[in-house]
Design a protein around this motif. Structure first.
Motif, PDB file in Angstrom:
ATOM      1  N   ALA A   1      18.778  58.140 -36.614  1.00 27.92           N
ATOM      2  CA  ALA A   1      18.460  56.825 -35.746  1.00 27.92           C
ATOM      3  C   ALA A   1      17.654  55.858 -36.215  1.00 27.92           C
ATOM      4  O   ALA A   1      17.852  54.718 -36.187  1.00 27.92           O
ATOM      5  N   GLU A   2      16.426  56.316 -36.877  1.00 27.29           N
ATOM      6  CA  GLU A   2      15.387  55.420 -37.622  1.00 27.29           C
ATOM      7  C   GLU A   2      16.112  54.817 -38.726  1.00 27.29           C
ATOM      8  O   GLU A   2      15.776  53.709 -38.871  1.00 27.29           O
ATOM      9  N   VAL A   3      16.840  55.598 -39.610  1.00 30.64           N
ATOM     10  CA  VAL A   3      17.540  55.020 -40.839  1.00 30.64           C
ATOM     11  C   VAL A   3      18.406  53.850 -40.172  1.00 30.64           C
ATOM     12  O   VAL A   3      18.430  52.816 -40.859  1.00 30.64           O
ATOM     13  N   GLN A   4      19.324  54.251 -39.322  1.00 32.81           N
ATOM     14  CA  GLN A   4      20.197  53.193 -38.824  1.00 32.81           C
ATOM     15  C   GLN A   4      19.675  52.050 -38.440  1.00 32.81           C
ATOM     16  O   GLN A   4      20.009  50.763 -38.390  1.00 32.81           O
ATOM     17  N   SER A   5      18.567  52.152 -37.496  1.00 35.59           N
ATOM     18  CA  SER A   5      17.813  51.120 -36.686  1.00 35.59           C
ATOM     19  C   SER A   5      17.156  50.318 -38.004  1.00 35.59           C
ATOM     20  O   SER A   5      17.366  48.958 -37.749  1.00 35.59           O
ATOM     21  N   PHE A   6      16.783  50.773 -38.894  1.00 35.61           N
ATOM     22  CA  PHE A   6      16.243  49.919 -40.056  1.00 35.61           C
ATOM     23  C   PHE A   6      17.106  49.097 -40.866  1.00 35.61           C
ATOM     24  O   PHE A   6      17.189  47.909 -40.922  1.00 35.61           O
ATOM     25  N   ARG A   7      18.521  49.609 -40.955  1.00 35.23           N
ATOM     26  CA  ARG A   7      19.690  49.024 -41.671  1.00 35.23           C
ATOM     27  C   ARG A   7      20.236  47.916 -40.651  1.00 35.23           C
ATOM     28  O   ARG A   7      20.436  46.500 -41.079  1.00 35.23           O
ATOM     29  N   ARG A   8      20.317  48.073 -39.409  1.00 30.15           N
ATOM     30  CA  ARG A   8      20.844  47.210 -38.331  1.00 30.15           C
ATOM     31  C   ARG A   8      19.925  45.854 -38.369  1.00 30.15           C
ATOM     32  O   ARG A   8      20.548  44.827 -38.313  1.00 30.15           O
ATOM     33  N   ALA A   9      18.555  46.212 -38.441  1.00 31.22           N
ATOM     34  CA  ALA A   9      17.718  45.135 -38.094  1.00 31.22           C
ATOM     35  C   ALA A   9      17.626  44.484 -39.680  1.00 31.22           C
ATOM     36  O   ALA A   9      16.694  43.336 -39.810  1.00 31.22           O
ATOM     37  N   GLN A  10      18.182  44.570 -40.816  1.00 31.12           N
ATOM     38  CA  GLN A  10      18.076  44.062 -42.100  1.00 31.12           C
ATOM     39  C   GLN A  10      16.590  44.244 -42.631  1.00 31.12           C
ATOM     40  O   GLN A  10      16.061  43.002 -42.851  1.00 31.12           O
ATOM     41  N   PHE A  11      15.947  45.306 -42.303  1.00 34.23           N
ATOM     42  CA  PHE A  11      14.780  45.345 -42.920  1.00 34.23           C
ATOM     43  C   PHE A  11      13.531  44.567 -42.180  1.00 34.23           C
ATOM     44  O   PHE A  11      12.221  44.629 -42.603  1.00 34.23           O
ATOM     45  N   GLN A  12      14.021  43.984 -40.895  1.00 29.45           N
ATOM     46  CA  GLN A  12      12.979  43.303 -40.342  1.00 29.45           C
ATOM     47  C   GLN A  12      12.410  43.691 -38.877  1.00 29.45           C
ATOM     48  O   GLN A  12      11.084  43.583 -38.804  1.00 29.45           O
ATOM     49  N   SER A  13      12.812  44.956 -38.287  1.00 27.87           N
ATOM     50  CA  SER A  13      12.547  45.191 -37.043  1.00 27.87           C
ATOM     51  C   SER A  13      11.281  45.949 -36.687  1.00 27.87           C
ATOM     52  O   SER A  13      10.400  45.571 -35.867  1.00 27.87           O
ATOM     53  N   PHE A  14      10.806  46.583 -37.972  1.00 28.89           N
ATOM     54  CA  PHE A  14       9.786  47.342 -37.687  1.00 28.89           C
ATOM     55  C   PHE A  14       8.347  46.644 -37.821  1.00 28.89           C
ATOM     56  O   PHE A  14       7.406  46.884 -37.132  1.00 28.89           O
ATOM     57  N   SER A  15       8.471  45.478 -38.826  1.00 27.46           N
ATOM     58  CA  SER A  15       7.096  45.010 -38.740  1.00 27.46           C
ATOM     59  C   SER A  15       7.139  43.783 -37.953  1.00 27.46           C
ATOM     60  O   SER A  15       5.903  43.246 -37.591  1.00 27.46           O
ATOM     61  N   LEU A  16       7.966  43.530 -36.881  1.00 24.51           N
ATOM     62  CA  LEU A  16       8.112  42.458 -35.921  1.00 24.51           C
ATOM     63  C   LEU A  16       7.594  41.200 -36.652  1.00 24.51           C
ATOM     64  O   LEU A  16       6.932  40.434 -36.339  1.00 24.51           O
ATOM     65  N   ILE A  17       8.205  40.869 -37.947  1.00 23.14           N
ATOM     66  CA  ILE A  17       7.862  39.616 -38.523  1.00 23.14           C
ATOM     67  C   ILE A  17       8.683  38.479 -38.083  1.00 23.14           C
ATOM     68  O   ILE A  17       8.247  37.589 -37.513  1.00 23.14           O
ATOM     69  N   ASN A  18       9.887  38.568 -38.268  1.00 22.98           N
ATOM     70  CA  ASN A  18      10.730  37.245 -38.018  1.00 22.98           C
ATOM     71  C   ASN A  18      11.864  37.508 -37.374  1.00 22.98           C
ATOM     72  O   ASN A  18      12.213  38.863 -37.053  1.00 22.98           O
ATOM     73  N   PRO A  19      12.303  36.500 -36.392  1.00 23.28           N
ATOM     74  CA  PRO A  19      13.392  36.595 -35.653  1.00 23.28           C
ATOM     75  C   PRO A  19      14.767  36.882 -36.240  1.00 23.28           C
ATOM     76  O   PRO A  19      14.634  36.571 -37.584  1.00 23.28           O
ATOM     77  N   ILE A  20      15.588  37.274 -35.784  1.00 27.00           N
ATOM     78  CA  ILE A  20      16.927  37.552 -36.610  1.00 27.00           C
ATOM     79  C   ILE A  20      17.504  36.254 -37.013  1.00 27.00           C
ATOM     80  O   ILE A  20      18.105  35.719 -38.219  1.00 27.00           O
ATOM     81  N   HIS A  21      17.659  35.053 -35.934  1.00 27.27           N
ATOM     82  CA  HIS A  21      17.882  33.734 -36.450  1.00 27.27           C
ATOM     83  C   HIS A  21      16.463  32.944 -36.837  1.00 27.27           C
ATOM     84  O   HIS A  21      15.934  32.627 -35.832  1.00 27.27           O
ATOM     85  N   LYS A  22      16.233  32.692 -38.085  1.00 27.78           N
ATOM     86  CA  LYS A  22      15.038  31.935 -38.305  1.00 27.78           C
ATOM     87  C   LYS A  22      15.059  30.689 -37.793  1.00 27.78           C
ATOM     88  O   LYS A  22      16.077  29.995 -38.249  1.00 27.78           O
ATOM     89  N   PRO A  23      13.881  30.072 -37.174  1.00 27.41           N
ATOM     90  CA  PRO A  23      14.012  28.597 -36.661  1.00 27.41           C
ATOM     91  C   PRO A  23      13.629  27.703 -37.816  1.00 27.41           C
ATOM     92  O   PRO A  23      13.267  28.175 -39.103  1.00 27.41           O
ATOM     93  N   ASP A  24      13.913  26.423 -37.754  1.00 29.79           N
ATOM     94  CA  ASP A  24      13.673  25.486 -38.512  1.00 29.79           C
ATOM     95  C   ASP A  24      12.267  25.062 -38.275  1.00 29.79           C
ATOM     96  O   ASP A  24      12.253  24.301 -37.471  1.00 29.79           O
ATOM     97  N   TYR A  25      11.187  25.479 -39.196  1.00 32.47           N
ATOM     98  CA  TYR A  25      10.040  25.337 -38.702  1.00 32.47           C
ATOM     99  C   TYR A  25       9.623  23.808 -38.905  1.00 32.47           C
ATOM    100  O   TYR A  25       9.972  23.212 -40.063  1.00 32.47           O
ATOM    101  N   ASN A  26       9.025  23.017 -38.141  1.00 37.46           N
ATOM    102  CA  ASN A  26       8.376  21.834 -38.385  1.00 37.46           C
ATOM    103  C   ASN A  26       7.132  21.757 -37.347  1.00 37.46           C
ATOM    104  O   ASN A  26       6.885  22.754 -36.512  1.00 37.46           O
ATOM    105  N   PRO A  27       6.325  20.819 -37.726  1.00 36.31           N
ATOM    106  CA  PRO A  27       5.017  20.839 -36.859  1.00 36.31           C
ATOM    107  C   PRO A  27       5.147  20.754 -35.355  1.00 36.31           C
ATOM    108  O   PRO A  27       4.368  21.627 -34.736  1.00 36.31           O
ATOM    109  N   ASP A  28       6.077  20.082 -34.970  1.00 36.59           N
ATOM    110  CA  ASP A  28       6.402  19.775 -33.535  1.00 36.59           C
ATOM    111  C   ASP A  28       6.874  21.242 -32.822  1.00 36.59           C
ATOM    112  O   ASP A  28       6.518  21.470 -31.947  1.00 36.59           O
ATOM    113  N   SER A  29       7.610  21.810 -33.342  1.00 34.94           N
ATOM    114  CA  SER A  29       8.195  22.910 -33.120  1.00 34.94           C
ATOM    115  C   SER A  29       7.282  24.048 -33.120  1.00 34.94           C
ATOM    116  O   SER A  29       7.291  25.056 -31.910  1.00 34.94           O
TER     117      SER A  29
END
Length: 536
Positions: free
Chosen positions: A217-245
């Motif tokens: 389950a841990e291996v599949q969780s890692f793969r489903r989240a495309q290497f991102q879920s564990f570190s809680l770094i980025n959302p799945i859909h990255k926003p377009d960062y700008n100062p106002d947003s």
């Protein structure tokens, strides 16, 4: 290659001596296959040839019943006798070229590799896969090579980029650290391990089916989240960062902190405990300063984020346990390696911590982060940096964030924050911050508070959604890049407001005014003063 499809995800290495009393070996093996084991290596170091042959043949029958390939450790003769799918060789065993000449052409050949030289040679010799390690210490076998941790595994995986050679990590892997191993070992080029090799966590279990299922389950969780879920770094859909947003998002996080009052667990140095607790309260969070290893599991169930600051380098055992518990419960960890370049002990301790658990955010000044990255570009003097800083700080934080698989915050006159892709430059702050004790530590406290606030906010928004999606990171528990930016801005903007007050005449009157202004911050006041530039 084997006629059977080879999936390295959950690679079981057998060890009959580890079986629980009364547990039959073949029954345990079959249960582990039912639980999700995808590849099996039969390892028999003490059995004589006849016994080994009998065990291997019976094991093959069960493995092939589930369409799982079977490998034999070391013994080419046993592999040939039972028509196994391949072999696993050690550094002192038969060379790959000779093994290849003896085995059928579709055989799998794997090789244990402990360093870069081993990996390079394995590629040249035509190994199908490499077993990389030891990741951590293990009682399963006599480990003669030094442990390398997930970060060291990542460097070895990097050597495989551009090749078809697969890789599994070995030694000390359990369901509780599988995700850290997989996430923390992703190479700079983005290549991940193909699986994990496990022995005792499955073989020594009373319920091997459930044990194997947990790791799968841990291996599949890692793969489903495309290497991102564990570190809680980025959302799945990255926003377009700008100062106002960014300002809008940071304001929302500040509102969440005040609304949810998250518990922020802080293992921090004894010089700044009071200031850190007061800063947490001012922002709207609830601080707890606990260091005993015995209470970390209970605390990890309720806190919103963990801050580990080892300025006075005490309670290392508590830091190790706290981080592991936070990882298991998917809670963000902010690591502040205060003065890490001051001594070899601090550097060794930082390496031990980062190889034991995965940090979500690493925050430090130029000297501290240079020491962590083994860079000679900036020197440290105690807890301070020496010199003019990095020639290209944006590139430095991007590279370090990518290497450590986390957010990196570089503090100074200008603050830099990166997730390994985007770099954000922050230009707020007042010189008084450099004249009081613990200002940098309070930045760590603030970042941890913002991480906790964003997590609780996102979980509340998605409380009705599928829990598996949340665990996988599909419904992400907030954007930790923005949390780190918010934590830095809260301190630097509040310092400007405090310094401008008429009652502030110097550093002595600045500190209480700073805490006051930290508590007065609103999304509007923060946005009005924030100086943000998205570098890339």
């Amino acid at each position: 290659m084997s006629a059977l499809k080879v999936d390295y995800s959950v690679y079981l290495v057998t060890g009959r001596d580890l079986l629980q009393p009364g547990m039959d070996y073949l029954e345990s093996l079959e249960q582990s296959l039912q639980g999700g084991v995808t590849l099996v290596q039969i390892r028999e170091k003490t059995a004589d040839t006849g016994e080994f042959l009998e065990i291997a043949q019976a094991s093959k029958t069960i493995c092939h019943k589930y369409n799982v390939p079977i490998l034999i450790n070391d013994r080419i003769d046993i592999a040939l006798a039972i028509k196994a799918d391949g072999v696993h060789l050690g550094q002192s065993d038969m060379p790959i070229s000779i093994a290849r000449s003896l085995l059928p052409p579709n055989s799998i050949i794997g090789l244990t590799c402990n360093n870069a030289e081993h990996v390079t040679k394995a590629i040249e010799d035509g190994a199908d896969y490499v077993g990389l390690g030891p990741v951590w210490a293990t009682a399963t076998k006599d480990v003669k090579n030094p442990t390398v941790g997930p970060r060291g595994i990542g460097k070895l995986v990097h050597l495989l980029e551009g090749t078809d050679v697969k890789s599994v990590a070995i030694a000390g892997i359990k369901s509780t650290n599988t995700l850290h191993c997989l996430h923390g070992s992703v190479s700079l080029g983005g290549r991940a391990l193909d699986g994990v090799a496990v022995v005792s966590d499955i073989v020594a279990s009373q319920e091997p089916k459930k044990a194997a299922a947990r790791i799968a389950a841990e291996v599949q969780s890692f793969r489903r989240a495309q290497f991102q879920s564990f570190s809680l770094i980025n959302p799945i859909h990255k926003p377009d960062y700008n100062p106002d947003s960014i300002k809008d998002a940071v304001g929302e996080i500040l509102t969440s902190i005040k609304k949810y009052s998250p518990l922020v667990h802080q293992i921090t140095n004894n010089v700044v405990t009071t200031q850190s607790a007061n800063a947490t309260l001012a922002l709207g969070g609830s601080p707890i300063m606990a260091t005993a290893p015995q209470e970390m599991d209970d605390l990890s169930a309720v806190f919103g984020a963990l801050l580990v600051n080892f300025g006075t380098i005490q309670n290392l055992d508590g830091m190790l346990v706290a981080g592991k518990c936070a990882n298991i419960r998917r809670k963000p960890i902010v690591f502040d390696p205060v003065g890490v370049g001051a001594s070899q002990y601090r550097q060794n301790s930082a390496n031990e911590l980062l190889n034991t658990w995965q940090a979500t955010v690493i925050k430090g000044n130029a000297g501290e982060l240079a020491a962590l990255a083994n860079s000679a570009e900036v020197q440290a003097k105690g807890v301070d940096s020496v010199g003019s800083g990095f020639a290209n700080p944006a590139q430095f934080v991007r590279d370090l964030a990518k290497a450590e698989r986390c957010i990196v915050v570089l503090t100074g006159v200008i603050d830099w924050v990166s997730d390994g892709e985007t770099v954000i430059r922050l230009s707020n702050g007042h010189p008084y911050l450099g004249e009081i004790t613990g200002s940098g530590c309070m930045v760590g406290t603030s970042v941890a508070s913002f991480c906790a606030g964003v997590c609780l906010s996102e979980l509340a928004k998605n409380s009705s959604k599928n829990s598996q999606d949340i665990e996988d990171g599909r419904l992400f528990r907030g954007n930790m890049l923005l949390a780190a930016v918010g934590g830095v801005l809260a301190v630097t903007v509040a310092s400007e407001f405090a310094a401008a007050r008429k009652d502030v005449q110097g550093s002595g009157t600045f500190l209480p005014a700073f805490i006051d202004e930290l508590g007065k911050l609103t999304p509007q006041s923060l946005a009005s003063a924030a100086k943000i530039e998205v570098v890339s």
